[in-house]
Design a protein around this motif. Structure first.
Motif, PDB file in Angstrom:
ATOM      1  N   PHE A 100      59.194  34.571  -4.789  1.00 36.13           N
ATOM      2  CA  PHE A 100      60.023  34.609  -5.998  1.00 36.13           C
ATOM      3  C   PHE A 100      59.884  35.945  -6.712  1.00 36.13           C
ATOM      4  O   PHE A 100      60.865  36.551  -7.141  1.00 36.13           O
ATOM      5  N   SER A 131      59.820  39.516  -6.989  1.00 32.42           N
ATOM      6  CA  SER A 131      60.310  40.591  -6.121  1.00 32.42           C
ATOM      7  C   SER A 131      59.400  41.817  -6.128  1.00 32.42           C
ATOM      8  O   SER A 131      59.591  42.733  -5.324  1.00 32.42           O
ATOM      9  N   ALA A 165      57.357  40.944   0.829  1.00 35.86           N
ATOM     10  CA  ALA A 165      57.937  39.925   1.694  1.00 35.86           C
ATOM     11  C   ALA A 165      57.313  40.034   3.077  1.00 35.86           C
ATOM     12  O   ALA A 165      56.972  41.128   3.532  1.00 35.86           O
ATOM     13  N   HIS A 210      68.532  39.100  -5.825  1.00 39.38           N
ATOM     14  CA  HIS A 210      67.294  38.315  -5.959  1.00 39.38           C
ATOM     15  C   HIS A 210      66.409  38.848  -7.071  1.00 39.38           C
ATOM     16  O   HIS A 210      66.123  40.028  -7.109  1.00 39.38           O
ATOM     17  N   GLY A 267      61.942  31.994  -3.701  1.00 37.08           N
ATOM     18  CA  GLY A 267      62.133  33.252  -2.996  1.00 37.08           C
ATOM     19  C   GLY A 267      63.284  33.081  -2.021  1.00 37.08           C
ATOM     20  O   GLY A 267      64.183  32.260  -2.238  1.00 37.08           O
TER      21      GLY A 267
END
Length: 348
Positions: free
Chosen positions: A54, A56, A60, A255, A285
């Motif tokens: 979630f 950012s 990732a 996002h 996310g």
């Protein structure tokens, strides 16, 4: 090799993998990493399967195309599952969530922001948890969702069945959606939406179009429609356009969306950070195929990680939330999150 057997074998070896089925298809795909390295994405430039949190500002995780084996097969599932697991739910969070929503409504009325998405984590103790059976139940029960199981020995085990696309990209053309509002499905999609839900969904649509207009051209929107996702209904608008920048810029622009955070973005995100009192991790996310080269087409298909759970031995953490506006009723918001937990509890 059968993908379900491959999942069991890879889990035993404690190697990273993901298995998933896209909405309205019968093809199960799997990507199985050949080593246990924790590989993070650099600006979404890699090819493979991405799993993003979630927040950012956090990295990732990518299962790279070149470091993994890929499998896919047609599957047919029957509802012949043995329900031998029992669970007990933590019921202590009702008052906490109601107070959180009240705080959010007060902040909106004080004009700190227009909307905020507030969530909670419900822990469920399960006996005899069976990963393959749980995954198959998700696949069987939610044919219109993106259904997945994702594992990394250095991160954990997640499963989900999400109804929401973050973005689908083919070369320079993209599709995204605005999804908000919730009702329990009672046999029909011909329902009446209250002003609160209509306003909430319009907030999301307007925000996405406004943000995309800076980096995209020829943006078009569909008519607003009611869609079914599991035992719930939502309001959806589909948005198309041409990309005038790179994939990374588009993802960073979208996002997190107001559907999982709020409006304005930074003020609502700060409120979430200060008041939810837990880490969402990968809930809200996104995840999916990133920059895959198929028949000279570079494509990405990413989904928002909703209706998901994290598995730690026999403890299941179910993540749920809802959009809060000035007209939100805290008790009804609690009931909405309870309805959303059914998606996950149904398969335990």
């Amino acid at each position: 090799m059968n993908i379900f057997l491959k999942i069991e074998e890879t889990l035993q070896k404690q190697l990273p993998f993901v298995a998933y089925r896209k909405p309205n298809t019968s093809v199960l795909k799997g990507r199985f990493q050949k080593n246990n390295n924790l590989i993070t994405s650099i600006n979404y430039s890699e090819s493979g399967f991405i799993f993003a949190p979630f927040d950012s500002s956090e990295k990732a995780i990518i299962i790279p195309e070149e470091q993994s084996d890929f499998y896919q097969e047609e599957i047919t599932l029957n509802n012949n599952f043995i329900d031998d697991a029992t669970y007990t739910a933590d019921s202590s969070s009702e008052e906490n969530h109601i107070q959180l929503v009240k705080k959010g409504v007060k902040a909106i009325k004080n004009k700190l922001f227009k909307k905020v998405v507030l969530s909670r984590k419900e822990k469920v103790e399960v006996s005899n948890f069976n990963l393959i059976q749980t995954f198959q139940k998700l696949l069987y029960n939610y044919p219109t969702a993106f259904v997945y199981v994702w594992y990394h020995p250095k991160v954990g085990l997640w499963l989900g069945a999400t109804p929401e696309i973050l973005v689908s990209i083919q070369n320079n053309q993209f599709t995204t959606m605005s999804l908000a509002g919730t009702q329990i499905y009672n046999g029909t999609t011909n329902v009446i939406w209250q002003p609160k839900e209509i306003e909430e969904q319009q907030f999301v649509t307007d925000y996405i179009i406004d943000r995309l207009s800076e980096i995209c051209s020829e943006i078009t929107t569909s008519e607003t429609e009611t869609i079914k996702a599991g035992n719930l209904l939502h309001i959806r608008t589909v948005i198309h356009g041409n990309l005038t920048t790179d994939c990374s810029t588009l993802i960073n622009t979208l996002h997190p969306t107001p559907a999982v955070c709020g409006l304005p973005l930074m003020a609502s995100k700060q409120f979430i950070t200060n008041n939810e009192n837990y880490s969402r991790n990968f809930y809200t996310g996104f995840l999916g195929e990133l920059n895959l080269n198929t028949n000279k087409t570079i494509s990405s298909e990413l989904f928002v990680n909703l209706r998901c759970m994290e598995v730690e031995n026999n403890t299941i953490s179910i993540y749920v939330g809802g959009g809060i506006t000035k007209d939100s009723d805290p008790t009804k918001e609690w009931e909405e999150t309870t309805a959303k937990t059914i998606t996950m509890k149904k398969v335990l």
